[in-house]
Design a protein around this motif. Structure first.
Motif, PDB file in Angstrom:
ATOM      1  N   ALA A 154       0.850  -1.201   0.000  1.00 22.78           N
ATOM      2  CA  ALA A 154       0.000   0.000   0.000  1.00 22.78           C
ATOM      3  C   ALA A 154       0.884   1.249   0.000  1.00 22.78           C
ATOM      4  CB  ALA A 154      -0.918  -0.008   1.219  1.00 22.78           C
ATOM      5  N   ASP A 155       1.924   1.257   0.831  1.00 25.72           N
ATOM      6  CA  ASP A 155       2.851   2.399   0.870  1.00 25.72           C
ATOM      7  C   ASP A 155       3.531   2.583  -0.480  1.00 25.72           C
ATOM      8  OD1 ASP A 155       2.226   2.880   3.487  1.00 25.72           O
ATOM      9  OD2 ASP A 155       4.067   2.014   4.318  1.00 25.72           O
ATOM     10  N   LEU A 156       3.874   1.473  -1.098  1.00 28.11           N
ATOM     11  CA  LEU A 156       4.555   1.505  -2.398  1.00 28.11           C
ATOM     12  C   LEU A 156       3.640   2.129  -3.457  1.00 28.11           C
ATOM     13  CD1 LEU A 156       7.302   0.472  -3.450  1.00 28.11           C
ATOM     14  CD2 LEU A 156       6.215  -1.732  -3.903  1.00 28.11           C
ATOM     15  N   THR A 157       2.366   1.775  -3.375  1.00 24.22           N
ATOM     16  CA  THR A 157       1.402   2.253  -4.366  1.00 24.22           C
ATOM     17  C   THR A 157       1.211   3.770  -4.292  1.00 24.22           C
ATOM     18  OG1 THR A 157       0.281   0.134  -4.114  1.00 24.22           O
ATOM     19  CG2 THR A 157      -0.940   1.860  -5.237  1.00 24.22           C
ATOM     20  N   ILE A 158       1.272   4.330  -3.083  1.00 30.72           N
ATOM     21  CA  ILE A 158       1.037   5.776  -2.951  1.00 30.72           C
ATOM     22  C   ILE A 158       2.344   6.569  -2.826  1.00 30.72           C
ATOM     23  CG2 ILE A 158      -1.259   5.508  -1.926  1.00 30.72           C
ATOM     24  CD1 ILE A 158       0.216   6.176   0.815  1.00 30.72           C
ATOM     25  N   ALA A 159       3.470   5.888  -3.047  1.00 30.49           N
ATOM     26  CA  ALA A 159       4.769   6.544  -2.808  1.00 30.49           C
ATOM     27  C   ALA A 159       5.107   7.595  -3.859  1.00 30.49           C
ATOM     28  CB  ALA A 159       5.883   5.502  -2.740  1.00 30.49           C
ATOM     29  N   GLY A 160       4.389   7.619  -4.971  1.00 33.89           N
ATOM     30  CA  GLY A 160       4.750   8.559  -6.036  1.00 33.89           C
ATOM     31  C   GLY A 160       5.945   8.045  -6.825  1.00 33.89           C
TER      32      GLY A 160
ATOM     33  N   ASP B 145      12.810   6.033  -7.692  1.00 33.49           N
ATOM     34  CA  ASP B 145      13.954   5.657  -8.544  1.00 33.49           C
ATOM     35  C   ASP B 145      14.437   4.250  -8.241  1.00 33.49           C
ATOM     36  OD1 ASP B 145      14.480   8.267  -9.943  1.00 33.49           O
ATOM     37  OD2 ASP B 145      14.521   8.908  -7.839  1.00 33.49           O
ATOM     38  N   GLY B 146      14.140   3.778  -7.011  1.00 35.42           N
ATOM     39  CA  GLY B 146      14.597   2.440  -6.650  1.00 35.42           C
ATOM     40  C   GLY B 146      13.948   1.960  -5.364  1.00 35.42           C
ATOM     41  N   VAL B 147      14.115   0.660  -5.102  1.00 33.75           N
ATOM     42  CA  VAL B 147      13.556   0.045  -3.891  1.00 33.75           C
ATOM     43  C   VAL B 147      14.677  -0.685  -3.156  1.00 33.75           C
ATOM     44  CG1 VAL B 147      11.946  -1.696  -3.000  1.00 33.75           C
ATOM     45  CG2 VAL B 147      11.270  -0.246  -4.935  1.00 33.75           C
ATOM     46  N   LEU B 148      14.771  -0.443  -1.847  1.00 34.00           N
ATOM     47  CA  LEU B 148      15.735  -1.137  -0.993  1.00 34.00           C
ATOM     48  C   LEU B 148      14.959  -1.990  -0.003  1.00 34.00           C
ATOM     49  CD1 LEU B 148      18.450   1.366   0.354  1.00 34.00           C
ATOM     50  CD2 LEU B 148      18.861  -0.733  -0.954  1.00 34.00           C
ATOM     51  N   LEU B 149      15.248  -3.291  -0.002  1.00 32.22           N
ATOM     52  CA  LEU B 149      14.564  -4.188   0.928  1.00 32.22           C
ATOM     53  C   LEU B 149      15.595  -4.887   1.804  1.00 32.22           C
ATOM     54  CD1 LEU B 149      12.043  -5.905  -1.541  1.00 32.22           C
ATOM     55  CD2 LEU B 149      11.564  -3.984   0.008  1.00 32.22           C
ATOM     56  N   ASP B 150      15.354  -4.875   3.103  1.00 36.44           N
ATOM     57  CA  ASP B 150      16.202  -5.601   4.053  1.00 36.44           C
ATOM     58  C   ASP B 150      15.420  -6.855   4.455  1.00 36.44           C
ATOM     59  OD1 ASP B 150      17.692  -6.557   6.156  1.00 36.44           O
ATOM     60  OD2 ASP B 150      17.384  -4.826   7.462  1.00 36.44           O
ATOM     61  N   LEU B 151      15.775  -7.982   3.824  1.00 37.46           N
ATOM     62  CA  LEU B 151      15.043  -9.239   4.060  1.00 37.46           C
ATOM     63  C   LEU B 151      15.993 -10.282   4.657  1.00 37.46           C
ATOM     64  CD1 LEU B 151      13.070  -9.383   0.658  1.00 37.46           C
ATOM     65  CD2 LEU B 151      12.364  -8.282   2.783  1.00 37.46           C
ATOM     66  N   HIS B 152      15.486 -11.453   4.917  1.00 36.77           N
ATOM     67  CA  HIS B 152      16.333 -12.493   5.513  1.00 36.77           C
ATOM     68  C   HIS B 152      16.732 -13.566   4.503  1.00 36.77           C
ATOM     69  CE1 HIS B 152      17.688 -15.890   7.843  1.00 36.77           C
ATOM     70  NE2 HIS B 152      17.852 -15.092   8.874  1.00 36.77           N
ATOM     71  N   GLY B 153      15.744 -14.228   3.931  1.00 38.92           N
ATOM     72  CA  GLY B 153      16.047 -15.299   2.976  1.00 38.92           C
ATOM     73  C   GLY B 153      15.638 -16.672   3.477  1.00 38.92           C
TER      74      GLY B 153
ATOM     75  N   ALA C 123       5.899  -9.566  -5.329  1.00 40.50           N
ATOM     76  CA  ALA C 123       4.773  -8.633  -5.150  1.00 40.50           C
ATOM     77  C   ALA C 123       5.227  -7.191  -5.355  1.00 40.50           C
ATOM     78  CB  ALA C 123       4.169  -8.816  -3.761  1.00 40.50           C
ATOM     79  N   VAL C 124       6.416  -6.870  -4.855  1.00 40.53           N
ATOM     80  CA  VAL C 124       6.962  -5.512  -5.038  1.00 40.53           C
ATOM     81  C   VAL C 124       7.208  -5.256  -6.522  1.00 40.53           C
ATOM     82  CG1 VAL C 124       8.997  -4.049  -4.609  1.00 40.53           C
ATOM     83  CG2 VAL C 124       7.964  -5.345  -2.723  1.00 40.53           C
ATOM     84  N   ARG C 125       7.764  -6.233  -7.199  1.00 39.56           N
ATOM     85  CA  ARG C 125       8.030  -6.097  -8.640  1.00 39.56           C
ATOM     86  C   ARG C 125       6.734  -5.817  -9.407  1.00 39.56           C
ATOM     87  NH1 ARG C 125      11.665  -4.147 -10.970  1.00 39.56           N
ATOM     88  NH2 ARG C 125      13.328  -5.572 -10.414  1.00 39.56           N
ATOM     89  N   GLN C 126       5.699  -6.531  -9.001  1.00 40.45           N
ATOM     90  CA  GLN C 126       4.391  -6.353  -9.648  1.00 40.45           C
ATOM     91  C   GLN C 126       3.917  -4.901  -9.546  1.00 40.45           C
ATOM     92  OE1 GLN C 126       1.972  -9.646  -9.555  1.00 40.45           O
ATOM     93  NE2 GLN C 126       1.101  -8.598 -11.320  1.00 40.45           N
ATOM     94  N   VAL C 127       4.131  -4.279  -8.398  1.00 42.02           N
ATOM     95  CA  VAL C 127       3.668  -2.897  -8.205  1.00 42.02           C
ATOM     96  C   VAL C 127       4.559  -1.898  -8.950  1.00 42.02           C
ATOM     97  CG1 VAL C 127       3.291  -1.044  -6.509  1.00 42.02           C
ATOM     98  CG2 VAL C 127       2.575  -3.378  -5.982  1.00 42.02           C
ATOM     99  N   VAL C 128       5.883  -2.052  -8.833  1.00 41.64           N
ATOM    100  CA  VAL C 128       6.767  -1.014  -9.399  1.00 41.64           C
ATOM    101  C   VAL C 128       7.024  -1.211 -10.890  1.00 41.64           C
ATOM    102  CG1 VAL C 128       7.901  -0.564  -7.199  1.00 41.64           C
ATOM    103  CG2 VAL C 128       8.945  -2.200  -8.804  1.00 41.64           C
ATOM    104  N   GLY C 129       6.714  -2.406 -11.411  1.00 38.29           N
ATOM    105  CA  GLY C 129       6.958  -2.665 -12.830  1.00 38.29           C
ATOM    106  C   GLY C 129       8.409  -3.016 -13.096  1.00 38.29           C
ATOM    107  N   PRO C 130       8.741  -3.284 -14.369  1.00 36.99           N
ATOM    108  CA  PRO C 130      10.072  -3.820 -14.690  1.00 36.99           C
ATOM    109  C   PRO C 130      11.199  -2.782 -14.635  1.00 36.99           C
ATOM    110  CG  PRO C 130       8.751  -3.559 -16.684  1.00 36.99           C
ATOM    111  CD  PRO C 130       7.848  -3.208 -15.535  1.00 36.99           C
TER     112      PRO C 130
END
Ligand code: ZN
Length: 494
Positions: free
Chosen positions: A89-95, A98-106, A123-130
Motif C-alpha cells: 500500500a505504501d509503495l502504491t502511494i509513494a509517487g 527511482d529504486g527500492v531497498l529491501l532488508d530481508l532475511h532469505g 509482489a513488489v516487482r508487480q507494483v513497481v513494474g520492470p
C-alpha cells in the motif's frame, strides 16, 4: 533520487511449535514510517548502513515498514499479510520512485508459503513494474530461491557469521542501487545450489569451509567486472525444498563470467562438504571439563538451544548437570521462561522460592527442572548491544529475573533473544569476567563478543532445535538426495 525502504526479517525453524505471530514481532521490531530511520540510524544493521549511505549520496528515503522477530516457527498468515499489504500500500502511494531497498532475511517461511522473500519481492516487482530497480540485503542463512533472484536486480548476502558486516552490506546495497539507477552498471547474475545442507555448527566464517569459500570469493571480487558475490550457507532447519547452501554471483554485463565463477564456488563448496560436519561434547563431559579448567570465564555454549536459530531457549540439560555436580560462580544466559519470571516478580527480590524452570515449550529441550533459589534481581530487560553485532541497537528482553540457585545464577527472560552480547549479562548486575562458568545459548554469534573475553570455549551437544546433528530431525520437504542427510549424494559439479 527517491528510494523506497522496508524491512521484513525472520529466520523460520519449521521444526518449532512456537508460532511467530504479531506479539513476537511487537516484542522485537514492528515500526512504521519515519520511526524506522530514527531507530536504526547509526546502528550496526542493514538499515543503519542503508540510511548512512543514502545520507551520503543525497538520496531521499521513503521508509515504509520494518518488521522482525526472533527465529521461531512459521510466520502466521495474519502478521505476514499485514506487513506485506502495508508495504505494498505504501509503495502504491509513494509517487515517483527511482529504486527500492529491501532488508530481508532469505529463510522466512510464512504459513502456506515456502519462500517468503521470493513472495515479497515478486509482489513488489508487480507494483513497481520492470523499470524500477530493486536491491535486497539477505542474511548469510538465506535459502536462495528462484523468485529472489529472478524478481530482484541485486542481492547482497552477509559475508560473515557471526554477522558483523550487516551495516557494510546495507551500504553496499544502497551504493550499487545508485549505480544501477545512474546506469553505470548492468547486473548479470548466476547462481548455483549444490545438494548441500550445511549444519550451523561449522558455518562460521573465521575458519573452516565458509572461510575458504569467502577467501575465494574475495579474490574473485577484485575483478572490476564482478559486482558482488554472496555465498549463502543457508538455514538447514527450514524444511523447505530450497533449504541449503547457495552461491550467487553478479557481474557487470558478463553472464559467461558470472556462470563460470558461480560454478567454481559451487564445486569448491561440494569438494569440502565433509568439513561442515560438526560434533560437540556431550553435556556431562562438557561440564566436567569446564569445572576442571583453569582461569575464567569458561564458556559452555548451548549450541542446540539457540533462540537465534529458532530453538526454544528454555533447554535445561546443561543447567541440570551444573546443579547436579554443584558448580558455583556460574551464570546461565539467558533462559526463556516468562512464567518463571512472573513467579519471581510475584515473590520479589530476596525471596526464596521453589519453581519449575524451562523445558516447557516442547519435549526437545529437556524436561522442566524444579529448583529452589533466591530472586537476586528483577529488571525491565532493556539493554543496548555493545559488541561487534548490532552495535548501538536497543534490545528488549522483557521482564527479566535472575534466580540464584546455590551460586548458579539463571537469567530468566520474557522476550526471545539469542545471548550474543555480554551486555545481556552485565545489565542485570553480573560481571561476566568474574564468573568461573558462563553458559551461553548461542551457536556461533556469541563468538564475536565473547571469544575475546573467554578463557576457554567448550561447545556442548545438548538437545535442541538448533542442533548441528541433522539426523535428529524428521525432514519431509527438503529436496533429496542432499548431503549430509544422504551421505552418498552424487553431484557432478561443472
Ligand atoms: Zn543468520
Amino acid at each position: 533520487m527517491r528510494i523506497f525502504l522496508a524491512m521484513l526479517s525472520h529466520e523460520t525453524n519449521t521444526f518449532s511449535n512456537v508460532p511467530t505471530d504479531r506479539a513476537q514481532f511487537e516484542a522485537h521490531d514492528l515500526r512504521y514510517g519515519g520511526e524506522i530511520v530514527e531507530t536504526f540510524r547509526g546502528t550496526g544493521t542493514c538499515l543503519g548502513g542503508m540510511i548512512a549511505a543514502a545520507d551520503r549520496l543525497g538520496a531521499t528515503l521513503v521508509p515504509s515498514v520494518a518488521a522482525s522477530a526472533s527465529p521461531a516457527g512459521r510466520v502466521t498468515r495474519d502478521i505476514y499479510e499485514h506487513v506485506k499489504q502495508r508495504l505494498l500500500a505504501d509503495l502504491t502511494i509513494a509517487g515517483r520512485l527511482d529504486g527500492v531497498l529491501l532488508d530481508l532475511h532469505g529463510a522466512m517461511v510464512p504459513e502456506g508459503v515456502d519462500d517468503g522473500e521470493g513472495d515479497v519481492i515478486a509482489a513488489v516487482r508487480q507494483v513497481v513494474g520492470p523499470d524500477v530497480p530493486i536491491a535486497v540485503t539477505l542474511d548469510f542463512h538465506g535459502n536462495l530461491g528462484q523468485d529472489m533472484i529472478g524478481k530482484a536486480d541485486l542481492l547482497h548476502g552477509y559475508k560473515t557469521y557471526p554477522h558483523v558486516d550487516m551495516a557494510e552490506r546495507g551500504v553496499e546495497a544502497m551504493e550499487r542501487l545508485a549505480q544501477l539507477i545512474g546506469r553505470r552498471i548492468r547486473p548479470t547474475a548466476a547462481w548455483r545450489k549444490p545438494p548441500l545442507l550445511p549444519p550451523l555448527g561449522n558455518q562460521g566464517t573465521t575458519r573452516g569451509p565458509m572461510r575458504r569459500l569467502y577467501d575465494l570469493a574475495d579474490e574473485m571480487e577484485k575483478d572490476p567486472k564482478v559486482i558482488s558475490i554472496s555465498v549463502f550457507a543457508g538455514f538447514p532447519l527450514a524444511d523447505i525444498p530450497d533449504a541449503g547452501l547457495g552461491v550467487y554471483v553478479v557481474t557487470d554485463n558478463d553472464q559467461v563470467l558470472a556462470e563460470r565463477l558461480a560454478a567454481r564456488l559451487a564445486r569448491v563448496a561440494w569438494d569440502h562438504r565433509r568439513e561442515f560436519i560438526h560434533t560437540a561434547l556431550p553435556v556431562k563431559d562438557a561440564v566436567a571439563r569446564a569445572l576442571a579448567a583453569d582461569g575464567r570465564p569458561i564458556l559452555l555454549t548451548d549450541m542446540a538451544d539457540n533462540m537465534g536459530g529458532g530453538a526454544a531457549g528454555d533447554g535445561t540439560e546443561i543447567l541440570r548437570e551444573l546443579l547436579r555436580v554443584g558448580a558455583r560462580n556460574t551464570t546461565v544466559a539467558c533462559l526463556w521462561d516468562g512464567a518463571a519470571v512472573q513467579q519471581c516478580v510475584k515473590a520479589g527480590v530476596g525471596a526464596r522460592i521453589t519453581l519449575d524452570v524451562g523445558g516447557k515449550v516442547d519435549h526437545r529441550h529437556g524436561a522442566p527442572l524444579s529448583v529452589t533459589g533466591t530472586v537476586r534481581t528483577l529488571s525491565d530487560g532493556r539493554f543496548t548491544y555493545r559488541g561487534p553485532m548490532m552495535n548501538g541497537l536497543a534490545g528488549r528482553l522483557g521482564p527479566t529475573a535472575v534466580l540464584d540457585v546455590d551460586d548458579v545464577k539463571v537469567i530468566l527472560i520474557t522476550n526471545r533473544r539469542q545471548t550474543l552480547d555480554p551486555e545481556m549479562i552485565r545489565f542485570v548486575g553480573i560481571d561476566p569476567l568474574m564468573e568461573k562458568i558462563l553458559v551461553v545459548k548461542s551457536t556461533i554469534h556469541y563468538r564475536a563478543a565473547f571469544e575475546p573475553i573467554a578463557k576457554e570455549i567448550i561447545e556442548v551437544d545438548a538437545p535442541g532445535l538448533s542442533s548441528s546433528n541433522l539426523a535428529r530431525f524428521e525432514y519431509r520437504r527438503v529436496r533429496r538426495p542432499i548431503f549430509p542427510l544422504d551421505p552418498d549424494t552424487v553431484y557432478e559439479p561443472e
